[in-house]
Scaffold this motif. Sequence first.
Motif, mmCIF file in Angstrom:
data_model
loop_
_atom_site.group_PDB
_atom_site.id
_atom_site.type_symbol
_atom_site.label_atom_id
_atom_site.label_comp_id
_atom_site.label_asym_id
_atom_site.label_seq_id
_atom_site.Cartn_x
_atom_site.Cartn_y
_atom_site.Cartn_z
ATOM 1 N N HIS A 93 0.805 -1.223 0.000
ATOM 2 C CA HIS A 93 0.000 0.000 0.000
ATOM 3 C C HIS A 93 0.840 1.276 0.000
ATOM 4 O O HIS A 93 0.290 2.365 -0.111
ATOM 5 C CB HIS A 93 -0.920 0.013 1.226
ATOM 6 N N LEU A 94 2.146 1.159 0.137
ATOM 7 C CA LEU A 94 2.979 2.357 0.233
ATOM 8 C C LEU A 94 2.912 3.206 -1.037
ATOM 9 O O LEU A 94 2.939 4.440 -0.981
ATOM 10 C CB LEU A 94 4.428 1.977 0.534
ATOM 11 N N GLY A 95 2.819 2.558 -2.190
ATOM 12 C CA GLY A 95 2.747 3.320 -3.432
ATOM 13 C C GLY A 95 1.504 4.193 -3.478
ATOM 14 O O GLY A 95 1.573 5.379 -3.830
ATOM 15 N N ALA A 96 0.353 3.628 -3.101
ATOM 16 C CA ALA A 96 -0.888 4.396 -3.116
ATOM 17 C C ALA A 96 -0.845 5.533 -2.105
ATOM 18 O O ALA A 96 -1.352 6.632 -2.360
ATOM 19 C CB ALA A 96 -2.065 3.467 -2.824
ATOM 20 N N ILE A 97 -0.209 5.287 -0.954
ATOM 21 C CA ILE A 97 -0.101 6.333 0.072
ATOM 22 C C ILE A 97 0.760 7.480 -0.445
ATOM 23 O O ILE A 97 0.424 8.657 -0.282
ATOM 24 C CB ILE A 97 0.475 5.737 1.369
ATOM 25 N N ALA A 98 1.874 7.144 -1.062
ATOM 26 C CA ALA A 98 2.756 8.178 -1.592
ATOM 27 C C ALA A 98 2.062 8.975 -2.702
ATOM 28 O O ALA A 98 2.178 10.198 -2.771
ATOM 29 C CB ALA A 98 4.045 7.542 -2.114
ATOM 30 N N GLU A 99 1.325 8.276 -3.574
ATOM 31 C CA GLU A 99 0.624 8.961 -4.672
ATOM 32 C C GLU A 99 -0.453 9.910 -4.157
ATOM 33 O O GLU A 99 -0.733 10.944 -4.767
ATOM 34 C CB GLU A 99 0.005 7.925 -5.606
ATOM 35 N N SER A 100 -1.064 9.565 -3.011
ATOM 36 C CA SER A 100 -2.116 10.418 -2.460
ATOM 37 C C SER A 100 -1.568 11.728 -1.926
ATOM 38 O O SER A 100 -2.317 12.684 -1.718
ATOM 39 C CB SER A 100 -2.859 9.677 -1.341
ATOM 40 N N GLY A 101 -0.258 11.777 -1.657
ATOM 41 C CA GLY A 101 0.354 12.971 -1.090
ATOM 42 C C GLY A 101 0.174 13.100 0.404
ATOM 43 O O GLY A 101 0.576 14.115 0.998
ATOM 44 N N ALA A 102 -0.423 12.088 1.031
ATOM 45 C CA ALA A 102 -0.665 12.166 2.468
ATOM 46 C C ALA A 102 0.627 12.073 3.265
ATOM 47 O O ALA A 102 0.747 12.684 4.335
ATOM 48 C CB ALA A 102 -1.618 11.050 2.900
ATOM 49 N N LEU A 103 1.598 11.315 2.777
ATOM 50 C CA LEU A 103 2.851 11.104 3.491
ATOM 51 C C LEU A 103 3.980 10.899 2.488
ATOM 52 O O LEU A 103 3.762 10.397 1.384
ATOM 53 C CB LEU A 103 2.772 9.853 4.376
ATOM 54 N N GLN A 104 5.183 11.250 2.922
ATOM 55 C CA GLN A 104 6.385 10.835 2.215
ATOM 56 C C GLN A 104 6.932 9.623 2.951
ATOM 57 O O GLN A 104 7.350 9.730 4.112
ATOM 58 C CB GLN A 104 7.423 11.964 2.185
ATOM 59 N N VAL A 105 6.882 8.470 2.318
ATOM 60 C CA VAL A 105 7.201 7.216 2.996
ATOM 61 C C VAL A 105 8.195 6.406 2.178
ATOM 62 O O VAL A 105 8.266 6.519 0.950
ATOM 63 C CB VAL A 105 5.933 6.364 3.225
ATOM 64 N N ARG A 106 8.936 5.577 2.909
ATOM 65 C CA ARG A 106 9.773 4.577 2.257
ATOM 66 C C ARG A 106 9.861 3.365 3.180
ATOM 67 O O ARG A 106 9.730 3.477 4.413
ATOM 68 C CB ARG A 106 11.177 5.121 1.964
ATOM 69 N N ALA A 107 10.056 2.213 2.569
ATOM 70 C CA ALA A 107 10.119 0.978 3.331
ATOM 71 C C ALA A 107 11.445 0.853 4.058
ATOM 72 O O ALA A 107 12.506 1.205 3.529
ATOM 73 C CB ALA A 107 9.917 -0.217 2.414
ATOM 74 N N GLY A 108 11.383 0.342 5.289
ATOM 75 C CA GLY A 108 12.569 0.021 6.053
ATOM 76 C C GLY A 108 12.723 -1.492 6.157
ATOM 77 O O GLY A 108 12.115 -2.239 5.384
ATOM 78 N N PRO A 109 13.484 -1.966 7.127
ATOM 79 C CA PRO A 109 13.705 -3.413 7.256
ATOM 80 C C PRO A 109 12.542 -4.111 7.963
ATOM 81 O O PRO A 109 11.752 -3.487 8.675
ATOM 82 C CB PRO A 109 14.979 -3.487 8.095
ATOM 83 N N LEU A 110 12.460 -5.418 7.749
ATOM 84 C CA LEU A 110 11.535 -6.268 8.491
ATOM 85 C C LEU A 110 12.232 -6.724 9.763
ATOM 86 O O LEU A 110 13.312 -7.313 9.722
ATOM 87 C CB LEU A 110 11.131 -7.479 7.646
#
Length: 636
Positions: free
Chosen positions: A607-624
């Motif tokens: 879901h991170l791609g959709a969140i970033a496209e919405s402009g709600a947050l600047q996000v990137r994946a970290g480690p598991l």
Amino acid sequence: MTRSDETTQKALSRARVRLRLAATSDLHMNLLGYDYHTDSAAPGVGLARVATLIARAREEVPGLLLFDNGDFLQGTPLGDHAAEAPRPHGKAHPMIAAMNTLRYDAVGLGNHEFDYGLDVLETALSGAKFPVLSANVLRRRGADPLRDDPLAQPWVLLDRELEDEAGVPRKLRIGVLSLLPPQVLHWNSARLGGRMEVRCMIEAARAHVPALRAAGADVVVALAHCGPSDRPETQGMENALLPLAAIDGIDALVAGHVHRLIPGPDYAALPGVDAEAGRVSGKPVVMPGIAGSHLGLIDLWLEPQAPGWRVSETRAELRSIARRGARGPEELVEEAPAVVAAVAKDHAATLAYIRRPVGHSEIALHSYTSLAAPCPVLHAINMAQRWYVRRALPDASLPVLSAAAPFKCGGPAGADNFTDVPPGPLSLRDIAAIYPFPNEIRAIEVTGAQLRDWLERAAGAFNRLTPGTPGQPLLNAAFPRYDFDVIAGLEWEIDLSRPARYGHDGSLQQPKSARVHNLRHDGAPVEDEQRFIVATNSYRIGGGGLYTPLAEAPVVLSEPTGSRDVLMRYIADAGPLRGPVPPSWRFSPLGGACEAVMESGPSVLHHLGAIAESGALQVRAGPLGEDGFQRVHLLL
């Protein structure tokens, strides 16, 4: 020491008796290793797997006593179906049937036992072949705890004959009492009001423990449905484990309610708690997690004294049914066939029940970022609540808002504790995943000042962040996720550079601090004296979530309509759930490349791609992480 003294000492040491106590807590109707919200196997939960550990523990130490510490009747669609469906005469409730099969020696009541009302509770318990206990839930209060009229028996004496280390049979009398948070009367006021009363746990225990001793108890065990707290002792406190453990005459305790682990690292920094050893105020304690994740074991070694026995040595431990693997929980033990058989018909009936179609959603309904971005789950609940209240109060002259919090959002229940419903047809199981509790719809009237303070309470979910510092944990680990209310119909910002006004437990910490800024309604600033109607639920206005001022707000709508029914009626009337989810709140920019780290479920990556496209947050994946949580980095 003389030779005679040495002989006596050796004789006493060989006369020691080992008493083993086994305990479950907060099972929340997780009988099998099955997640009804996803309609799939779940190896990390279920009494059926705990049963295998119980059998092994019995083989190791003869004469084991088995207890449960409450919150066993509610928590899954299996519990909902058991509460709603008529039961054939003589057929036990599935949880009670399983407990009878496992030969529980005593069971204490938790607060969630009352979620369906007294009639459902009493019907369920009527099939129990073990004593059901509660020392502070009453039909009527008396002049003192010993003269109360209890709803269930306050305590029980269990007589056992165990061999000592020399093989000589010894008689023991074990006293067991049970206590639960008195707040249950507020949390379920609509169902319980006028039908029962409560008493402070500490007050009740201080009266009943001496009574147990006077009745001949050699050992006293407290089933305390509460956790520890760093707050000082107060009358009627919710998490009273520390003062309860300090009561003279209690030898061992089973804790619960807060879904954490003792022994374990959860309370390592709390004074009075030896988290690694499992001791509170010097007494052995186990808190066995949630949903059957662990079995708690306490071993007591008892030496004879005149009169009776004394505890000479103790040990507390937890045994897990699963380990965390790269793809989620991996089972360590098989399910016990006897438990599976005892609940098979109810399980099959529940599957048919939850697979009923109820509507459609055009968007994914997930809670992976509920505490960081606009949440589709909260949006759906809030839309339904506002719709219902507006229809129920067509003449209301005040603006109607709605408050909702994420129920499944990680926390102590682990990395699998998130809602994740894909777009497409919705079934009853999806509704239960979105709204897992049997709350009822409510609406209250509040002022703008109360709204602002309400949101300040919610803003305690976050740690204070230092601008320009990377890698800071976003979420306050001690804050219950289900206390993060989002109020639809408003817009606001949260400034994380400021300290939280409220502590994780609802205590006022920084009265002058204000994290909530730019609070607006329909584009205009909210004034303190403005008035609003807020749709919410019966749990929240009963004081649930430790924001007690809401309990004093005027109630303008109180109906026995369940919150899940409200959601289903809304979908039936309004049609498919659609996006986009409108933004209502955001973090104030902190500047200086301030980056925070949030724990989420592994599937957040979808879901991170959709969140970033919405402009709600600047996000990137970290480690598991090894704990199963996926780290997500947020640029603030």
